[in-house]
Design a protein around this motif. Structure first.
Motif: not given
Length: 131
Positions: A9-24, A41-48, A57-58
């Protein structure tokens, strides 16, 4: 939560630049996409991601994770393809009882069958007709 799915999901969000596009794309709610990113973000303890009103943006760490995640996801795809191919190939012992005439028909075809299916073993038993 499934970390592999969240990485995808993260890879697709970065690719599309949109949460909505990935949800569709994935036929899930926008909230589910948000939860997967928050899980990472919780798992790795960082902001992505830097979230702005109209733009995502990443972060620097997010960019690094995307590169690593792509490698992991490609590796998983390779494993799945290899296992699908392995399970599609016949494996085991095949015993076939045949009359002499059928044995003459099958014998020349066996090398090609065995070459294409290395896990297969064939045992031909030729039966003589009882007249």
């Amino acid at each position: 939560m499934d970390i592999v799915s969240a990485l995808g999901t993260l890879v697709r969000v970065a690719g599309t630049g949109s949460f909505s596009a990935v949800s569709r794309e994935r036929d899930i709610s926008k909230a589910a996409v948000t939860r997967q990113i928050a899980f990472l973000e919780r798992h790795f303890g960082v902001r992505l991601l830097h979230r702005r009103t109209r733009k995502l943006s990443l972060t620097e760490v997010g960019q690094m994770l995307i590169g690593l995640a792509k490698s992991v996801l490609e590796g998983i795809e390779t494993i799945e393809a290899a296992l699908r191919q392995q399970s599609a190939s016949p494996v085991g012992l095949m015993r076939r009882g045949n009359m002499v005439a059928a044995g003459h028909f099958l014998a020349p075809r066996l090398p090609a069958l065995l070459a294409g299916n290395p896990g297969l073993k064939v045992e031909l038993v030729v039966k003589r007709p009882v007249w």
